[in-house]
Write a protein that holds these residues in place. Sequence first.
Motif, mmCIF file in Angstrom:
data_model
loop_
_atom_site.group_PDB
_atom_site.id
_atom_site.type_symbol
_atom_site.label_atom_id
_atom_site.label_comp_id
_atom_site.label_asym_id
_atom_site.label_seq_id
_atom_site.Cartn_x
_atom_site.Cartn_y
_atom_site.Cartn_z
ATOM 1 N N SER A 1 0.748 -1.096 0.144
ATOM 2 C CA SER A 1 0.016 -0.118 0.042
ATOM 3 C C SER A 1 0.734 1.138 -0.110
ATOM 4 O O SER A 1 0.175 2.372 -0.248
ATOM 5 C CB SER A 1 -0.997 -0.230 1.177
ATOM 6 O OG SER A 1 -0.175 -0.177 2.287
ATOM 7 N N PRO B 1 3.062 4.404 1.611
ATOM 8 C CA PRO B 1 3.580 5.005 0.406
ATOM 9 C C PRO B 1 4.956 5.007 0.034
ATOM 10 O O PRO B 1 5.756 4.471 0.606
ATOM 11 C CB PRO B 1 3.268 6.869 0.827
ATOM 12 C CG PRO B 1 3.261 6.603 2.238
ATOM 13 C CD PRO B 1 2.959 5.506 2.844
ATOM 14 N N ARG C 1 -3.706 4.281 -13.169
ATOM 15 C CA ARG C 1 -3.241 5.343 -12.294
ATOM 16 C C ARG C 1 -4.783 6.123 -11.502
ATOM 17 O O ARG C 1 -5.595 6.137 -12.454
ATOM 18 C CB ARG C 1 -2.469 6.591 -12.920
ATOM 19 C CG ARG C 1 -1.928 7.562 -12.090
ATOM 20 C CD ARG C 1 -1.223 8.625 -13.203
ATOM 21 N NE ARG C 1 -1.562 9.025 -14.187
ATOM 22 C CZ ARG C 1 -0.945 9.745 -15.179
ATOM 23 N NH1 ARG C 1 0.098 9.511 -15.212
ATOM 24 N NH2 ARG C 1 -1.764 10.065 -16.092
ATOM 25 N N SER D 1 -6.226 11.163 -6.147
ATOM 26 C CA SER D 1 -7.200 11.155 -5.133
ATOM 27 C C SER D 1 -8.534 11.717 -5.378
ATOM 28 O O SER D 1 -8.585 12.879 -5.964
ATOM 29 C CB SER D 1 -6.479 11.943 -3.851
ATOM 30 O OG SER D 1 -7.446 12.143 -2.785
ATOM 31 N N THR E 1 -2.074 7.038 -6.810
ATOM 32 C CA THR E 1 -2.280 5.626 -6.343
ATOM 33 C C THR E 1 -2.307 4.760 -7.746
ATOM 34 O O THR E 1 -3.101 5.070 -8.580
ATOM 35 C CB THR E 1 -3.394 5.361 -5.363
ATOM 36 O OG1 THR E 1 -3.567 5.966 -4.250
ATOM 37 C CG2 THR E 1 -3.441 3.869 -5.184
ATOM 38 N N TYR E 2 -1.419 3.837 -7.710
ATOM 39 C CA TYR E 2 -1.290 2.718 -8.867
ATOM 40 C C TYR E 2 -1.857 1.554 -8.445
ATOM 41 O O TYR E 2 -1.645 0.911 -7.705
ATOM 42 C CB TYR E 2 0.118 2.826 -9.288
ATOM 43 C CG TYR E 2 0.760 4.178 -9.808
ATOM 44 C CD1 TYR E 2 1.220 5.057 -8.916
ATOM 45 C CD2 TYR E 2 0.728 4.217 -11.163
ATOM 46 C CE1 TYR E 2 1.474 6.353 -9.707
ATOM 47 C CE2 TYR E 2 0.951 5.553 -11.831
ATOM 48 C CZ TYR E 2 1.698 6.522 -10.943
ATOM 49 O OH TYR E 2 1.924 7.544 -11.544
ATOM 50 N N GLY F 1 -3.896 -1.044 -4.536
ATOM 51 C CA GLY F 1 -2.968 0.116 -4.888
ATOM 52 C C GLY F 1 -1.953 0.326 -4.152
ATOM 53 O O GLY F 1 -1.967 0.235 -2.736
ATOM 54 N N THR F 2 -1.065 0.950 -4.642
ATOM 55 C CA THR F 2 -0.078 1.455 -3.893
ATOM 56 C C THR F 2 0.280 2.975 -4.302
ATOM 57 O O THR F 2 0.143 3.587 -5.406
ATOM 58 C CB THR F 2 1.491 0.977 -4.556
ATOM 59 O OG1 THR F 2 1.726 -0.366 -4.430
ATOM 60 C CG2 THR F 2 2.726 1.506 -4.116
ATOM 61 N N GLN F 3 0.171 3.764 -3.126
ATOM 62 C CA GLN F 3 0.515 5.195 -3.219
ATOM 63 C C GLN F 3 1.913 5.559 -3.539
ATOM 64 O O GLN F 3 2.947 5.210 -2.673
ATOM 65 C CB GLN F 3 0.010 6.050 -2.128
ATOM 66 C CG GLN F 3 -0.024 7.338 -1.845
ATOM 67 C CD GLN F 3 -0.529 7.965 -0.557
ATOM 68 O OE1 GLN F 3 -0.592 7.167 0.437
ATOM 69 N NE2 GLN F 3 -0.517 9.077 -0.482
#
Lengths: 112, 115
Positions: free
Chosen positions: A8, A10, A37, A40, A86-87, A105-107
Motif C-alpha cells: 500500500s 506510500p 493510475r 485522489s 495511487t497505482y 493500490g500503491t500510493q
Amino acid sequence: QKEVEQNSGPLSVPEGAIASLNCTYSDRGSQSFFWYRQYSGKSPELIMSIYSNGDKEDGRFTAQLNKASQYVSLLIRDSQPSDSATYLCAVNRAGGGNKLTFGTGTQLKVEL
Amino acid sequence: DADVTQTPRNRITKTGKRIMLECSQTKGHDRMYWYRQDPGLGLRLIYYSFDVKDINKGEISDGYSVSRQAQAKFSLSLESAIPNQTALYFCATSGAGTGERQPQHFGDGTRLSIL
C-alpha cells in the motif's frame, strides 16, 4: 491470500528517479494485466496493459510480467511530481470474461 | 465530453431511501460494470453486464440491483440505503473484441453518502 496483492505504500521517490511498483497475483491462469493510475478522488485511468512475459515500454512507463513467478511490475522513469498518485494493478483471469480483479493500490509520492 | 458519464456526481441521502445511480456511455462498448471503492479495500465489483440481456452478480451484489436499459445505459439501484453503502461508485465499460485483453474504461464516479 489475496488474489492480487500490492504494497500500500506510500512509496516515496525523489524527482527524476525510477519508481518501481510491484504486484503479485494468485491465479496461475491469469492472462491479462493492467496498470491504472488514480489521483485522489478521481477515476482510475489506464496506463499500461501487458499480456506476455517480458517488458513492454510506453514512454516513461515500462510494464514487466513474469508469469512463472506470478509477478507484474510497473517502472516509471524520470519520476515527476505529477506522477504522485495511487497505482492499481488489475488482473483478468482466464475464463473470467472481462472481469478484472484489482489490487488495493500503491500510493506513490514523488518529492521535489 | 466524457465517454462514460455518471450521474449524479455527488449524493447525500438518508438511511432507507431508494437511490439510483446512472451510467451512460458513448464508446459503443457492449460490456458495462459497476464497482464500489472503499479506503483500504480497493475496487470491488457489484454487477456486470456483457450485453443488454445479460446481467451478472459480482462479488458484493447484496443490497444492490441493476438495470441495463440499452447498450449505452446501465443503472445501479440501492433499494433501501444503509450507511455502510457509503462509498465512491464507479461505472466502467469495455469492448468485446479480443476478449480478455480489453481494458476497462471508467466514468468519473459518484460519491455517495448515506446518513
